[in-house]
Write a protein that holds these residues in place. Sequence first.
Motif, PDB file in Angstrom:
ATOM      1  N   LEU A 167       0.834  -1.189   0.000  1.00 53.85           N
ATOM      2  CA  LEU A 167       0.000   0.000   0.000  1.00 53.85           C
ATOM      3  C   LEU A 167       0.872   1.242   0.000  1.00 53.85           C
ATOM      4  CD1 LEU A 167      -2.720  -1.044   2.589  1.00 53.85           C
ATOM      5  CD2 LEU A 167      -2.964  -0.902   0.119  1.00 53.85           C
ATOM      6  N   ASN A 168       0.397   2.254  -0.738  1.00 54.97           N
ATOM      7  CA  ASN A 168       1.115   3.522  -0.788  1.00 54.97           C
ATOM      8  C   ASN A 168       0.640   4.366   0.400  1.00 54.97           C
ATOM      9  OD1 ASN A 168       2.367   5.885  -1.363  1.00 54.97           O
ATOM     10  ND2 ASN A 168       1.730   5.961  -3.507  1.00 54.97           N
ATOM     11  N   THR A 169       1.547   4.659   1.291  1.00 56.00           N
ATOM     12  CA  THR A 169       1.198   5.416   2.494  1.00 56.00           C
ATOM     13  C   THR A 169       1.672   6.861   2.431  1.00 56.00           C
ATOM     14  OG1 THR A 169       3.252   4.667   3.527  1.00 56.00           O
ATOM     15  CG2 THR A 169       1.264   3.342   3.925  1.00 56.00           C
ATOM     16  N   ASP A 170       2.064   7.321   1.228  1.00 54.57           N
ATOM     17  CA  ASP A 170       2.510   8.705   1.074  1.00 54.57           C
ATOM     18  C   ASP A 170       1.294   9.632   1.188  1.00 54.57           C
ATOM     19  OD1 ASP A 170       3.742  11.056   0.541  1.00 54.57           O
ATOM     20  OD2 ASP A 170       4.196  10.612  -1.559  1.00 54.57           O
ATOM     21  N   PRO A 171       1.241  10.531   2.170  1.00 57.32           N
ATOM     22  CA  PRO A 171       0.065  11.402   2.329  1.00 57.32           C
ATOM     23  C   PRO A 171      -0.213  12.257   1.097  1.00 57.32           C
ATOM     24  CG  PRO A 171       1.462  11.498   4.282  1.00 57.32           C
ATOM     25  CD  PRO A 171       2.239  10.748   3.240  1.00 57.32           C
ATOM     26  N   THR A 172       0.813  12.713   0.437  1.00 58.69           N
ATOM     27  CA  THR A 172       0.608  13.550  -0.747  1.00 58.69           C
ATOM     28  C   THR A 172      -0.069  12.772  -1.863  1.00 58.69           C
ATOM     29  OG1 THR A 172       2.585  14.819  -0.171  1.00 58.69           O
ATOM     30  CG2 THR A 172       1.754  15.036  -2.414  1.00 58.69           C
TER      31      THR A 172
END
Length: 201
Positions: free
Chosen positions: A7-12
């Motif tokens: 999963l991509n957890t980058d907030p942006t």
Amino acid sequence: MDNGRPLNTDPTELQRLLRERTEDLQWVKAEYDNYRKRVRRDRMAVRQIAVANVLRVLLPVLDAVDRTCAHEPMTPGLKDITDTLRTQLGSLGLEAFGQAGDLFDPARHEAVVHHVSPDADRLICTEILRTGYRLGDQLLRPAHVEVTGPPPPARNPLAGDDEEPHGDAERDDERPSPPVRPAAPNTWAPSSRRAPPRPSI
């Protein structure tokens, strides 16, 4: 992990995806709202066309009722029929128009008789010969009226053929007639039936 992918957890990145999905949902909702409005407009247009067609068929019935009320005594039965008919047709949006004293409007009136009054400056409906009807802004039938007003403008003799509806007929009369052929001898009976010549004496 989602289907074997991390999963991509980058907030942006999550904010960008959320913004894209929100815009997609707003676009779909706007398209659906426009579709519903188009369907509603189409249904109303079809209904108005159907109602107008039915009302046009019933206009002669209203004319017959008006003639009967004008020439026959108003019995309770006739009054009940007249009131019910007008109430029901009025609920569908039918509106009658045309009264003596109205200004003549060529979009709503059809002048059958024109009385000339030199002192008048406008055409006035002086008598209603047949009631006009409309459905909302749609004209179902113009009112037939007698009008009183100034004389119609004089025709210009120098105008084109449009001002002379009988010009073609007059020109046809001026053309020379074709020569008349002499009448053929009367040979209406077949030769086999003709009487034999008389012998000379």
